[in-house]
Each structure stands twice: as structure tokens, then as C-alpha cells.
Design an enzyme around this catalytic site. Sequence first.
Site, PDB file in Angstrom:
ATOM      1  CB  THR A  41    -122.107  72.985  65.905  1.00  0.00           C
ATOM      2  OG1 THR A  41    -122.077  72.296  64.656  1.00  0.00           O
ATOM      3  CG2 THR A  41    -121.808  72.000  67.027  1.00  0.00           C
ATOM      4  CB  VAL A  42    -121.654  77.020  69.038  1.00  0.00           C
ATOM      5  CG1 VAL A  42    -121.711  77.813  70.342  1.00  0.00           C
ATOM      6  CG2 VAL A  42    -120.324  76.281  68.936  1.00  0.00           C
ATOM      7  N   GLY A 191    -113.054  77.737  74.476  1.00  0.00           N
ATOM      8  CA  GLY A 191    -114.363  77.098  74.513  1.00  0.00           C
ATOM      9  C   GLY A 191    -115.004  77.031  75.874  1.00  0.00           C
ATOM     10  N   GLY A 243    -113.645  66.442  61.138  1.00  0.00           N
ATOM     11  CA  GLY A 243    -114.248  67.757  61.290  1.00  0.00           C
ATOM     12  C   GLY A 243    -113.502  68.676  62.237  1.00  0.00           C
ATOM     13  CD  GLU A 246    -113.296  74.848  59.176  1.00  0.00           C
ATOM     14  OE1 GLU A 246    -113.864  74.524  58.107  1.00  0.00           O
ATOM     15  OE2 GLU A 246    -113.903  74.962  60.260  1.00  0.00           O
ATOM     16  CG  ASP A 257    -107.748  79.228  66.695  1.00  0.00           C
ATOM     17  OD1 ASP A 257    -108.866  79.718  66.498  1.00  0.00           O
ATOM     18  OD2 ASP A 257    -107.472  78.546  67.708  1.00  0.00           O
ATOM     19  CE  LYS A 261    -109.210  80.005  70.059  1.00  0.00           C
ATOM     20  NZ  LYS A 261    -109.275  78.533  69.949  1.00  0.00           N
ATOM     21  N   GLY A 365    -116.484  72.406  70.885  1.00  0.00           N
ATOM     22  CA  GLY A 365    -117.592  71.461  70.929  1.00  0.00           C
ATOM     23  C   GLY A 365    -118.911  72.153  71.205  1.00  0.00           C
TER      24      GLY A 365
END
Length: 501
Positions: A41-42, A191, A243, A246, A257, A261, A365
Amino acid sequence: MSSSTPSSPAPAQAPSQHSYSHSHSHSNHKPIHIGMFGAGTVGGGVYEIIMGRLGNHASLSLTNPSLRPCIITKICVRDVDKPRTFTIDKDITIVTTDAQCILDDEEIDIVVEVTSSGVGTVTVNANANVNVNANMRDIVLGSLKRGKSVVTANKALVAECLDEINDTVREIHQQNHQCNVRFAYEAAVCGGIPIIHSLQSCFSGDIIHEIMGICNGTTNYMLGKMEEGAEYEEVLNEAQALGYAEADPSADVEGYDVRAKIYILAKLAFGITVPDLSSIPCMGITQISNVDFEYARLLGCTIKLVGTAERLSEYGEYDGALSVYVAPKVVPTSHLLASARGAGNAVAVKSANLGISSYTGMGAGRFPTANSIVADICRIASGTGASVHPFPLTLTSTNSNSIGMDSPGPGIEIDCDYLAPFYIRVSFQDELGIIRRVGEIAERQGVGISTILQNPIKDRFMADFVVTTEECRVSQVKAMCEDIGTQDFAHCHPSITKIEG
């Protein structure tokens, strides 16, 4: 108090066609050649932006004369026959399963890593410099040692290997002053929000006291739905269907996660490395219920999952240890973090000069994340990459809990047993004396109670009440809740949420 709020980049629209021109009359116009690992996707978003907008020198000379054109000449994937969500120009780009094809290509200037495999395995040919079963760490280090700059969106790789990678870049520069390789990772945190570059370049004359942020869009989406009245399991199933989450959602819902970060942001904001990623206290959202939002509303607040790195105060303001942690927070509805809705992210930086600086936008995204990767590529291509050590400390300490570099002097202690007021929800079967017993347990642990909240009891066998505490250490609150959880009236260990002022 001053506040600066950079506008988040608008999601890019997919370019309609490629506009790369093969004709370049000047050496400065020679295109930057890019090799990319991953075409999901990315990766598709990166390809469309690069090939659609940055491959034509004529258009770049008008918008950014210092930027050389860029083209993606090779892509390494696990399966070349897998259908893609974007069109690859086969006249320009070779798709391969051989990582060595990119590593050994002397024409490639920048390696972009956008795999979805974390620090997973990528097969490469046997070579003296790269293992046969190389993981992405080997790919990154191998690329840098071959004089190729690297751009990644891989937060797991950055959290685990940032110091090693930065040391490698430094050694390369020391050995060859003409070699200007860079390692960039804007897309690894939040992101599309430019928080990494901001920390690397905008606070050089400032002193950061605290950085905290909503860094996971999945959990922010889930908490927003729970605030509307949905139950945890219902929202989790919805997030998986969309989506966002997971099949195994633990990285998101357990806070892992966010932990990776905030580990990265703490390194940039304070110039020191927490010795062990797993040592950072981490509480996720699995204990949060929609009833918590009912009580939060009584306090004029909402609930967010937040990663925090802050200097504590000992003798004066912000002169104490560094505390890094991940936890749900009860935040006032007027707070910046409360404004992050849906899958959005938000980061707040408190510093000496600027007060509160806020950064909001899409945390994930296709095009928001690809936009950050392309921004790193452009900075490298134009020679404007920021320092990898915006706040290099030259401090050490004999204290084993202190982190520093190489010169004598007092270090900054890492103390993740942070101080705060807390929100504690107790699920119980009603009987006489429960409030008194909870008060006695709090007293034994040295925890002062600020308020007690309770909605009318509708079911005496399944009821809740909330205790808010005075400022105390998280270890004291955890001990208090463990004790409460053993009592005969308690259905389970109470849930704990930090209260943000």
C-alpha cells in the site's frame, strides 16, 4: 504560552501518468536513482508520487530548482507475480526478488524500505558483506556501507537499531568526508505528520521538557467508537473488518506500537536512549470499557492512548529524571489530544521557548505515509537532511540508571516509575464497607484519594465505581490495584488510567 501548529500535509492524489524525461543536458540534472524494498500500500503511494511528480526536470526547475529529478529503477518484492494496486512502468523499473540486485547496483543512490515484515527476513545472494538470510537491518546497514542513503517507514527497525545505524553513518562520514549518506525515517512515527523532521531541525535552540502523543490510529479509532457507546470486542471486530487492526491486534491494543514510537521520539527530544525498549511501562486499552467514558464525561474528559516522554521535576522545574511510558490517559475535552478523532494522530511538544507546539494529522494511510517518505527523499536529494543528533548529550554518570555519551558530568536518570494523579475503576459485587476497605488499601500503599465517583447501581452483582487519586507513583497505584483485585468483592483487578492535567 505560545503554540505553533504546522498544518498537516493533505493526502496526495494518485498521479494520472508518469512524466519522467530521459533527456538531461547537465550533470546536476542526472536523476537520483532509487531502489525500493516493498510494493504494498505505502510502496505504491511512494511509486506514484515519485514517478508522477519528481521525475521531470522541467517541472522541478520551476517548483524546486535545487532538487534533482528522482526515479525508482528497481523494486524488490517477495512475489513478482502478485497483483499490485499501482502501475509499474516496466521501461524504467525492474521488479525483482533479489535484494542483492539493489545493493550491488552502483547507480542506485537511495534505498527506500517500505516492507510490511518489520525486521523480517529478505533472501539475498551470498556475499561477504550481507548474510544469506538477511533481515532488514542487514539491508539498511549494507546499503549505507555501499554509499546509499536509506529512507524507511519501519518503526520496529528504527526502535531496535537506531543507535547502531547512526553510529554506522557517523563512521562512514569520518572515513570519507565526501560521502554524504543519510538515514531518514520520518514515516516511522505518526505517518504523515512531520514530527521527526521538526524535532531534528526546529528545536536546536530550545529545551524540550515533554513530548506526548496519540501515535496509533487503530486504538484512537476504537476509543472513539467506545466513547459513542460501543463495547471493546464489538469495536475490535469492526476495526479488523476495516483493515485498521491485524488478525493479532496485540501490537496495537496492548500499546507495543506506541511504545516503539515514543522510544524513538524520546531519543530525538532528549538525546538519550532508553536502555531497553521492553523496560518502558506499557498499558494498552484492553481494560477500557465504555463505562469509563461515562465517568470521564463526569470529569469533563475523554480517554486516549498516549505515549509520553517527560523530564520530571526534582529541585526545580524539569530538572529531574526522564520518564518514558505508554498508558491510557483521561484528558480534558479542551486538551489538544482530545481533538484527534477517528484514525488521526496528534503530538504535543512542551519546550522552554515555544511552550506547547502541536502537530496533528493522519497517522497512517497510503498517501499520508508515502508523503513523509517522499519528503525524506527530497531532503536527501537536495542535500538538506537534518542532524541525526539534534540534542547530542555529552553526559555520563556513575549511576547505572543514567544514560549519556562520553564526557564526565551528571547524567539524566531514566525513571519510568512516574508520578501522576490516576483514575481507578473498580468492578465489584455490592456489599457493605467496600469504600472503607478500598480507602484502607490506598492508605497502606501511600495513595491519597481525591474523589469517588459512582453511577446509580442497577445490578448489585455487577457494579462499578471510580476512585481518582492525588499525585503518586504508578508503582503505588499498581500495588493498590493488585491488593483490591484479591478482595472478595472485586470481579477483577481494577483498571488504571493516568489523569492528564
